[in-house]
Design an enzyme around this catalytic site. Structure first.
Site, PDB file in Angstrom:
ATOM      1  N   ASP B   4      -8.882 -14.065 -17.199  1.00  0.00           N
ATOM      2  CA  ASP B   4      -7.657 -13.342 -17.527  1.00  0.00           C
ATOM      3  C   ASP B   4      -6.603 -14.389 -17.847  1.00  0.00           C
ATOM      4  O   ASP B   4      -6.094 -15.060 -16.955  1.00  0.00           O
ATOM      5  CB  ASP B   4      -7.236 -12.480 -16.329  1.00  0.00           C
ATOM      6  N   LYS B  64       1.675 -17.356 -23.906  1.00  0.00           N
ATOM      7  CA  LYS B  64       0.920 -16.238 -24.458  1.00  0.00           C
ATOM      8  C   LYS B  64       1.748 -15.429 -25.467  1.00  0.00           C
ATOM      9  O   LYS B  64       1.214 -14.928 -26.451  1.00  0.00           O
ATOM     10  CB  LYS B  64       0.480 -15.324 -23.315  1.00  0.00           C
ATOM     11  N   GLU B 152      -7.364  -6.083 -22.120  1.00  0.00           N
ATOM     12  CA  GLU B 152      -7.060  -6.110 -20.691  1.00  0.00           C
ATOM     13  C   GLU B 152      -7.203  -4.760 -19.983  1.00  0.00           C
ATOM     14  O   GLU B 152      -7.837  -4.691 -18.926  1.00  0.00           O
ATOM     15  CB  GLU B 152      -5.670  -6.713 -20.475  1.00  0.00           C
ATOM     16  N   ASP B 175      -1.244  -0.913 -17.749  1.00  0.00           N
ATOM     17  CA  ASP B 175      -1.283  -2.340 -17.442  1.00  0.00           C
ATOM     18  C   ASP B 175       0.034  -2.994 -17.855  1.00  0.00           C
ATOM     19  O   ASP B 175       0.282  -3.199 -19.030  1.00  0.00           O
ATOM     20  CB  ASP B 175      -2.480  -2.961 -18.197  1.00  0.00           C
TER      21      ASP B 175
END
Lengths: 189, 581
Positions: B4, B64, B152, B175
């Site tokens: 992750d 990210k 994800e 999420d």
């Protein structure tokens, strides 16, 4: 082009045993997925076939093709279907107009006044969706008879039903999309 | 192994005898901050060690949010050639991410005492093609074979569903991470996990909430953030994060910085800051439900993961939208890595009972005449998938044709994300005679490949998409620059007056309608204030005085705030009460 009925080993019927199609297609798709070693392209092809045979209108289309018909959405459509034409076009235009004005609004109160129109729009959308769904169901209700009397005999009627369902399906998708646009405009702040 | 690669923290997991476990570093920590420090001589520190230098030295965090993006999309984050500044010189976001991945790989190898080379890496479901490709490249730079790029929320669903394989159910996964937000609706049946729809926002997450707290505090302390030293801002941000965490547990918290001051913040204050973020999340949730054709009441569960799912007001909103108490059984920071390791197990053949069918989050299309987007693969189509389009020459002897590839949901091509463009090669032929079929394929990673097949010759060509994107972007920048110059020489006063007049033109009739519809909900004093404010606007228009009109319009805007809120509340109630059943 593969014949989905044959590929999945399913009986050539418009009205399947409940749950059978989903069960069979799921099992096959699981078997050919690239993650478990399926050949390149096989999954995509099977997925298309599965989507087609899972939807009632897809099965009707397959039946008509099987009888040698070219699928054509043009041609006469029953009046009860065409009755929805103007109301659908009308509400879609209203929604577009709302979304555009909402996007251009500069003041809190300007937006609020526009938002006050939303419940009415939503009500109209829901009424149409319900009406179209009911009509769609009445057409799907004829499938059993087509199976019983034989596809060959019912061909003309099947073609008409196919065209009717094509319209209804398209409108339903547009109405749902319009509902989504309203939510987005409203929540965009 | 499954990784992750998060905005603020990352984790790594493997499947051990059919059960996913997280791997801890030598100090027993399973979560690695996604922070990278690179020294003058290229020496590198990652995770907790790098984070310790934050506020003192230049440390790269939240890289990210820069993956697969262009400089013009992320204000100030990247140099014009898409690089980040470090003490050892410019580095690409992929290179920085690769450092994090290399660090995680190291943790795995020392735990497992063997070399590890294959990995499943997760990305937000709503990442587009370029962001996925950049993530894959980062993995390769770190010496990993990236066997799958996995969404994800889908990973979280795997983690949730692995011990519920006998159940047939539809679930939603919500999420909310450090920088990104996704919501997916899935169906689990007999070991097949099928994503029905996904929606989200790749620029919404915990980092935004920290920033909102920092702005709140700066406002109270009357400090201008724009002139703040970057290192100081890092300290503010980490204090903002601490306050956010405390407010999830307690009713109030103090934002406190030495030599600067302190600000008391209540949960109520924080919830107010969250309002617009919550609306954006709700919008995505409703879109996912609509797209999947599933009613909230049909869902068996709504699973919440991601660090920010700990925030009470987020939980409340999720409960309101999905009409049920969310399932918090999954560890918010670990579920995604666990799910990724399960997918790794599926691919390696060690997990046999499960299979995953994911979707492409954004529609893929090409630009047609008139600058419109022609959708070839609709959003939420199961991947892998492909679609074809036939191209022909428009004039005699034409040797090629330019095609722009787009991703997004907007009607105008220009409003969508441009993946790039490519040339379709034609054999020399009469007009309309050359025929080239172009196949667009989205693989199981959600990454596009394009193949052109000349119908006459049967020759296949693999097409590179993307190279032309840079030119387009430069042209765009040039255009923006020239527009801004024009803007500068225009008469500013006239412009401001025109803007204020337009806003007045919207407000005046709106006041009429609104008072008519909801005036009875206000007390006399409030109505009087609105009417007076309205009169001032009307007078200012007559007098044609810029400053006066601008002030009067702003005053009317403020005076009608309560009225607007009442109208919106009423509309929202009517809307959501009828849409729930």
């Amino acid at each position: 082009m593969i014949d989905p009925f044959e590929r999945f080993g399913l009986p050539r019927r418009l009205v399947p045993d409940s749950g059978l199609i989903e069960e069979v297609t799921r099992k096959e798709l699981k078997r050919v997925h690239p993650d478990v070693g399926g050949a390149e392209g096989e999954f995509e092809q099977l997925r298309k076939a599965a989507d087609q045979i899972t939807s009632p209108i897809g099965r009707l289309g397959l039946a008509l093709e099987f009888l040698g018909n070219r699928l054509d959405e043009r041609g006469s459509v029953p009046g009860e279907v065409m009755d929805f034409f103007s109301p659908v076009a009308d509400i879609l235009q209203k929604v577009d107009c709302f979304v555009r004005e909402r996007g251009q609004a500069m003041s809190g109160l300007g937006k609020a006044v526009l938002d006050a129109r939303v419940p009415a729009l939503k009500g109209e959308l829901e009424k149409l969706i319900t009406g179209i769904t009911t009509l769609e169901e009445s057409y799907l209700g004829r499938f059993g008879r087509f199976d019983e009397e034989g596809w060959e005999t019912c061909q003309d009627e099947m073609r008409e039903v196919y065209r009717a369902l094509s319209f209804l399906r398209k409108w339903l998708a547009q109405l749902r999309e319009a509902t989504g646009k309203i939510f987005e405009a409203l929540l965009a702040g | 192994m499954g990784i992750d690669l998060g905005t603020t923290q990352s984790a790594i997991a493997v499947v051990d005898s059919g059960f996913p476990i997280l791997l801890a570093d030598d100090k027993g920590r399973t979560l690695t901050p996604s922070a990278v420090w690179i020294g003058k001589n290229g020496e590198t520190e990652v995770g907790h060690e790098a984070l310790r230098r934050a506020g003192v030295d230049r440390v790269v965090t939240s890289v990210k949010s820069l993956m697969g993006r262009r400089a013009d999309e992320v204000a100030g984050g990247l140099s014009s050639d898409g690089k980040l500044e470090t003490m050892a010189g410019p580095r690409s976001p992929e290179e920085i991410s690769a450092e994090i991945l290399r660090h995680l790989k190291g943790i795995a190898e020392s735990r497992l005492e063997t070399e590890v080379s294959k990995a499943v890496i997760t990305v937000p479901a709503y990442f587009h093609d370029a962001q996925r490709a950049a993530t894959k490249k980062a993995g390769e730079l770190a010496g990993l074979e990236v066997v799958r790029i996995l969404s994800e929320p889908t990973a979280a669903a795997l983690s949730y569903g692995l011990d519920r394989l006998s159940e047939n159910a539809r679930v939603a996964v919500f999420d909310l991470g450090g920088g990104t937000f996704d919501v997916s609706v899935l169906e689990m049946r007999e070991g097949v996990f099928e994503v029905l729809a996904t929606a989200g926002d790749t620029n919404l997450g915990g980092d935004d909430f920290d920033r909102a707290i920092v702005e709140f505090a700066a406002n109270r302390l009357e400090i201008d953030l724009r002139t703040m030293d970057p290192m100081e801002l890092v300290r503010w941000t980490s204090e903002g994060r601490r306050v956010k965490h405390q407010l999830s547990e307690e009713e109030e918290a103090k934002f406190r910085l030495p030599f600067t001051g302190e600000v008391l913040m209540t949960r109520e204050d924080f919830n107010r800051l969250m309002a617009t973020f919550l609306d954006r999340m709700e919008s995505a949730c409703r879109r996912a439900l609509l797209d999947s054709n599933v009613l909230a009441s049909d869902l068996a569960e709504v699973v919440m993961v991601g660090g920010s799912s700990r925030i009470p007001v987020v939980k409340d909103r999720v409960e309101r939208v999905f009409l049920r108490e969310p399932d918090l059984s999954q560890h918010p920071d670990e579920a995604i890595a666990r799910g990724a390791s399960i997918q790794a197990g599926i691919l390696a053949g060690t997990v046999r009972e499960v299979i995953l069918l994911d979707v492409t989050p954004l529609s893929l299309g090409i630009e047609t005449m008139g600058g419109l987007m022609n959708v070839l693969i609709a959003r939420n189509t199961t991947i892998p998938c492909k679609a074809g389009e036939m191209f022909t020459n428009a004039v005699d002897g034409q040797v090629s044709m330019k095609v722009r590839v787009l991703q997004g949901e907007r009607e105008l091509a220009a409003d969508n994300w441009e993946l790039g463009s490519f040339e379709v090669p034609f054999e020399s032929a009469r007009r309309g005679q050359a025929r080239v079929g172009v196949e667009f394929r989205i693989d199981a990673d959600g990454i596009l490949s394009v193949l052109a097949r000349d119908v006459a010759t049967g020759l296949d060509t693999v097409i590179e998409v993307g190279s032309a994107a840079v030119d387009v972007h430069e042209a765009k920048v040039e255009q923006m620059v020239s527009e801004s110059v024009e803007f500068a020489i225009e008469d500013m006063n006239a412009r401001v007056f025109e803007e204020a007049r337009m806003k007045a033109g919207e407000l005046l009739p709106a006041v009429e309608v609104a008072l008519d519809q909801a005036g009875e909900l206000l007390d006399d004093q409030e109505v009087l204030e609105i009417k007076e404010a309205r009169k001032r606007v009307e007078q200012a228009i007559d007098e044609k005085e810029v400053g006066l009109l601008k002030a009067a319009v702003e005053n009317l805007d403020e005076a009608t705030e309560t009225l607007a809120a009442l109208l919106v509340q009423r509309a929202t109630e009517a809307l959501f009460s009828s849409s729930q059943d």
